[in-house]
Structure formats: structure tokens, C-alpha cells
Design a protein around this motif. Structure first.
Motif, PDB file in Angstrom:
ATOM      1  N   ASP A   1       0.861  -1.196  -0.028  1.00  0.00           N
ATOM      2  CA  ASP A   1      -0.067   0.005  -0.059  1.00  0.00           C
ATOM      3  C   ASP A   1       0.892   1.365  -0.056  1.00  0.00           C
ATOM      4  N   PHE A   2       0.465   2.215  -0.655  1.00  0.00           N
ATOM      5  CA  PHE A   2       1.542   3.512  -0.809  1.00  0.00           C
ATOM      6  C   PHE A   2       0.493   4.726  -0.578  1.00  0.00           C
ATOM      7  N   SER A   3       0.788   5.975  -0.349  1.00  0.00           N
ATOM      8  CA  SER A   3       0.308   7.182  -0.146  1.00  0.00           C
ATOM      9  C   SER A   3       0.848   8.094  -1.031  1.00  0.00           C
ATOM     10  N   THR A   4       2.269   7.943  -1.433  1.00  0.00           N
ATOM     11  CA  THR A   4       2.890   9.048  -2.106  1.00  0.00           C
ATOM     12  C   THR A   4       4.018   8.274  -3.054  1.00  0.00           C
ATOM     13  N   LYS A   5       4.437   9.255  -4.125  1.00  0.00           N
ATOM     14  CA  LYS A   5       5.317   8.406  -5.212  1.00  0.00           C
ATOM     15  C   LYS A   5       6.888   8.143  -4.341  1.00  0.00           C
ATOM     16  N   GLU A   6       6.936   8.557  -3.396  1.00  0.00           N
ATOM     17  CA  GLU A   6       8.161   8.250  -2.712  1.00  0.00           C
ATOM     18  C   GLU A   6       8.205   6.980  -2.063  1.00  0.00           C
ATOM     19  N   ASP A   7       6.718   6.436  -1.687  1.00  0.00           N
ATOM     20  CA  ASP A   7       6.456   5.079  -1.183  1.00  0.00           C
ATOM     21  C   ASP A   7       6.878   4.248  -2.287  1.00  0.00           C
ATOM     22  N   ILE A   8       6.302   4.670  -3.398  1.00  0.00           N
ATOM     23  CA  ILE A   8       6.498   3.435  -4.246  1.00  0.00           C
ATOM     24  C   ILE A   8       8.030   3.385  -4.908  1.00  0.00           C
ATOM     25  N   ILE A   9       8.708   4.438  -4.928  1.00  0.00           N
ATOM     26  CA  ILE A   9      10.132   4.151  -5.242  1.00  0.00           C
ATOM     27  C   ILE A   9      10.857   3.378  -4.048  1.00  0.00           C
ATOM     28  N   TYR A  10      10.437   3.802  -2.650  1.00  0.00           N
ATOM     29  CA  TYR A  10      10.921   3.136  -1.828  1.00  0.00           C
ATOM     30  C   TYR A  10      10.752   1.841  -1.746  1.00  0.00           C
ATOM     31  N   TYR A  11       9.516   1.151  -1.949  1.00  0.00           N
ATOM     32  CA  TYR A  11       9.075  -0.195  -2.232  1.00  0.00           C
ATOM     33  C   TYR A  11       9.760  -0.984  -3.361  1.00  0.00           C
ATOM     34  N   LEU A  12      10.062  -0.308  -4.340  1.00  0.00           N
ATOM     35  CA  LEU A  12      10.661  -0.819  -5.660  1.00  0.00           C
ATOM     36  C   LEU A  12      11.939  -1.077  -5.367  1.00  0.00           C
ATOM     37  N   LEU A  13      12.817   0.026  -4.760  1.00  0.00           N
ATOM     38  CA  LEU A  13      14.334  -0.208  -4.728  1.00  0.00           C
ATOM     39  C   LEU A  13      14.553  -1.223  -3.522  1.00  0.00           C
ATOM     40  N   PHE A  14      13.522  -1.208  -2.409  1.00  0.00           N
ATOM     41  CA  PHE A  14      13.862  -2.440  -1.570  1.00  0.00           C
ATOM     42  C   PHE A  14      13.803  -3.538  -2.034  1.00  0.00           C
ATOM     43  N   THR A  15      12.632  -4.063  -3.081  1.00  0.00           N
ATOM     44  CA  THR A  15      12.388  -5.068  -3.613  1.00  0.00           C
ATOM     45  C   THR A  15      13.776  -5.518  -4.477  1.00  0.00           C
ATOM     46  N   ILE A  16      14.271  -4.470  -5.315  1.00  0.00           N
ATOM     47  CA  ILE A  16      15.119  -5.004  -6.390  1.00  0.00           C
ATOM     48  C   ILE A  16      16.565  -5.091  -5.519  1.00  0.00           C
ATOM     49  N   ASP A  17      16.518  -4.531  -4.277  1.00  0.00           N
ATOM     50  CA  ASP A  17      17.634  -4.951  -3.251  1.00  0.00           C
ATOM     51  C   ASP A  17      17.702  -6.287  -2.792  1.00  0.00           C
ATOM     52  N   GLN A  18      16.463  -6.528  -2.343  1.00  0.00           N
ATOM     53  CA  GLN A  18      16.166  -7.901  -1.754  1.00  0.00           C
ATOM     54  C   GLN A  18      16.646  -9.125  -2.828  1.00  0.00           C
ATOM     55  N   LEU A  19      16.095  -9.018  -4.046  1.00  0.00           N
ATOM     56  CA  LEU A  19      16.370  -9.882  -5.037  1.00  0.00           C
ATOM     57  C   LEU A  19      17.619  -9.905  -5.774  1.00  0.00           C
ATOM     58  N   LYS A  20      18.560  -8.895  -5.074  1.00  0.00           N
ATOM     59  CA  LYS A  20      19.818  -8.649  -5.663  1.00  0.00           C
ATOM     60  C   LYS A  20      20.080  -8.595  -7.032  1.00  0.00           C
ATOM     61  N   LEU A  21      19.118  -7.515  -7.738  1.00  0.00           N
ATOM     62  CA  LEU A  21      19.191  -6.959  -8.986  1.00  0.00           C
ATOM     63  C   LEU A  21      19.855  -5.579  -9.158  1.00  0.00           C
ATOM     64  N   ASN A  22      19.998  -5.706 -10.338  1.00  0.00           N
ATOM     65  CA  ASN A  22      21.031  -4.203 -10.557  1.00  0.00           C
ATOM     66  C   ASN A  22      19.902  -2.910 -11.128  1.00  0.00           C
ATOM     67  N   PRO A  23      19.586  -2.110 -10.539  1.00  0.00           N
ATOM     68  CA  PRO A  23      18.582  -0.867 -10.883  1.00  0.00           C
ATOM     69  C   PRO A  23      19.147  -0.423 -12.150  1.00  0.00           C
ATOM     70  N   GLU A  24      20.262  -0.563 -12.507  1.00  0.00           N
ATOM     71  CA  GLU A  24      20.793   0.129 -13.807  1.00  0.00           C
ATOM     72  C   GLU A  24      20.305  -0.775 -14.919  1.00  0.00           C
ATOM     73  N   GLU A  25      20.368  -2.050 -14.586  1.00  0.00           N
ATOM     74  CA  GLU A  25      20.448  -3.001 -15.590  1.00  0.00           C
ATOM     75  C   GLU A  25      18.913  -3.833 -15.865  1.00  0.00           C
ATOM     76  N   ILE A  26      18.257  -4.117 -14.615  1.00  0.00           N
ATOM     77  CA  ILE A  26      16.889  -4.741 -14.834  1.00  0.00           C
ATOM     78  C   ILE A  26      15.833  -4.178 -15.734  1.00  0.00           C
ATOM     79  N   PRO A  27      15.324  -4.807 -16.496  1.00  0.00           N
ATOM     80  CA  PRO A  27      14.071  -4.248 -17.239  1.00  0.00           C
ATOM     81  C   PRO A  27      12.883  -4.223 -16.488  1.00  0.00           C
TER      82      PRO A  27
END
Length: 278
Positions: free
Chosen positions: A201-227
Motif C-alpha cells: 500500500d502507498f500514499s506518495t510517489k516516494e512510497d512507490i520508489i522505496y518499495y521498488l528499490l527495496f525489492t530490487i535490493d532484496q532480489l539482488k538485482l541491478n537497478p541500472e540493468e533490470i528491465p
């Protein structure tokens, strides 16, 4: 997608020879009625009712009844009716671990449930997994009174099935982000096997990017590369897209393949659920 024992039959307005199908999308934030014409394969009717965030199932039912009264299109006979339930009361279980007699128990670890709640389930991925959830029983009961049969699913089952289909022949897996008005889903398949799925659940755009980057980190993906494929309520002009693109470089918006001449094109061009809900 299989729906267990959830095809409910009675005796009124389903005619298999009809050329139109109805899907009703139900959440505590509102509901939508959608009709597809089977001859043209086009969305012919779409009506949405928005409600306050704290709406109850009782108030939701009142709005559903209002929708049937206000829209003559809903008095037609349909070849099928499907209800799509939206809530955060769901969990995916591997089929070998699933016991339908204890379906409710799978939800107690990540959802607030009551002892008398009714647990339904969708069999997904050719019965590899089971999506267990709590439907809006009062809504199902009302639709039961109106139609001779209907089927119901959880919205996440539709997302998961569609993403799996999209990823079937890809060599480089993509991360999928589905954005709704106040919640988002992240889905990731590797070699066509579900690796990650969660709703936030989110309220702001900052919430969206937080959960997105958190998930990318947990999955050990590269934010510069992952489609990253974004579906749902999104466009390149809105603030949500802009903040995502600031941190994720390989971003695309899902193409629902709706006809550009369709009168609902702008509303549905990146939608992953509605066009797959019949």
C-alpha cells in the motif's frame, strides 16, 4: 486459470448464445462494470464508481446495487459473468503444500482474518500454485441472486497468470510493477517460475520508489540493468513514472494491445487486469 468450486449456478440472466460478457471489479475503494462484445472483441461499456478508502463491504454492496439501477447496459443477458475481488487478503501457496480443508490457515500469517471468514482459492500456473484469498461474500451472494451462474477470482491471480504468459519465452527476466490508485504489486519470474510477488500500500510517489528499490535490493538485482515493466495506472507524464525513471533506467510501459480506436483506449492502454478478466 481454474477456480476450484467457485462457479455458482442459479436461474436468471445467463444466456450462452449472448454475444456479450460482463466482468465486475470489486474493491473497498470502488467498483467497475465492464462489458466486452465477443463479435468485435472490443470493450463496449465501462463504468467506474469511486468510493472513500474506508468504505465497508455493506456500503460497497449499496454502490453495486446503485450501478445496476443506473446503467441500462447491465440489464442485458450475458454469456458469462465474472467477479474480480480486490483486497490484500491473499497468499500464494505451492500446490503440493495446499490443503483445501485448511485454506483459511494459510492467510493467518500475513493477513488479519476472522475465524468465520470464508477462504476461496484460484488454481494458477496449470495447478502449480494456489492463490488463497478472502472474497467479499455479500457481493457474491447478491450476484448469486441476479444471475444463474458466475465465476469469481482474485485480481492477483489475473496479474500473475498474465505476467507468466508474457515471460514465457524471454531470455532476460523483467520485473513487473502494477500500480493502482493506492496500492502496487511487484512480480518477478525467473525461467518462468514465480520468484517474487508482493503487494504494498502507498500514499506518495516516494512510497512507490522505496518499495521498488527495496525489492530490487532484496532480489539482488541491478537497478541500472533490470528491465522494469510498469502496468496499470501509469503514463510517462505523471509523477510516479518520473521518480521511477530517475532511479531505474530500463523502464517500459505495458501495452495492453487494446484497439487505439476504442473509446476506452486511454483508460486501458496499460491495464493488465481488465482485458484479461472475462
Amino acid at each position: 486459470m481454474e477456480t476450484g468450486q467457485k462457479t455458482i449456478q442459479k436461474k436468471t440472466r445467463i444466456e450462452k448464445t449472448s454475444n456479450i460478457k460482463l466482468s465486475i471489479h470489486i474493491s473497498l475503494n470502488g467498483l467497475s462494470f465492464c462489458i466486452i462484445d465477443l463479435i468485435s472483441n472490443e470493450i463496449d461499456f465501462l463504468r467506474t464508481y469511486s468510493l472513500s478508502k474506508n468504505t465497508t463491504p455493506k456500503e460497497l454492496l449499496k454502490t453495486l446495487k446503485k450501478g445496476f439501477k443506473e446503467n441500462n447496459e447491465l440489464s442485458n443477458s450475458f454469456s458469462s459473468v465474472k467477479i474480480i475481488h480486490y483486497n490484500n487478503l491473499s497468499t500464494v501457496v505451492p500446490e503440493p503444500l495446499f490443503d483445501k480443508n485448511n485454506a483459511l490457515s494459510y492467510l493467518k500469517f500475513n493477513s488479519k482474518i476472522l475465524q468465520n471468514d470464508y477462504a476461496a482459492y484460484d488454481e494458477i500456473f496449470n495447478n502449480e500454485c494456489v492463490n488463497v484469498y478472502i472474497p467479499y461474500v455479500n457481493i457474491n451472494n447478491y450476484i448469486f441472486k441476479m444471475f444463474d451462474s458466475f465465476v469469481y477470482n482474485h485480481y492477483s491471480s489475473i496479474i500473475l497468470e498474465k505476467v507468466k504468459l508474457n515471460e514465457k519465452n524471454t531470455t532476460t527476466p523483467s520485473l513487473y510493477l502494477n500500480i493502482n490508485s493506492n496500492h502496487m504489486e511487484l512480480i518477478y519470474f525467473v525461467k518462468n517460475k514465480l520468484t517474487f510477488y508482493n503487494r504494498f500500500d502507498f500514499s506518495t510517489k516516494e512510497d512507490i520508489i522505496y518499495y521498488l528499490l527495496f525489492t530490487i535490493d532484496q532480489l539482488k538485482l541491478n537497478p541500472e540493468e533490470i528491465p522494469l515493466v510498469i502496468t496499470g495506472n501509469i503514463s510517462e507524464d505523471d509523477d510516479n513514472y518520473q521518480i521511477i525513471y530517475k532511479y531505474i533506467r530500463n523502464v517500459s510501459i505495458f501495452n495492453s494491445e487494446i484497439n487505439q480506436e476504442n473509446k476506452f483506449y486511454n483508460s486501458l492502454k496499460s491495464d493488465i487486469i481488465l482485458l484479461n478478466s472475462f
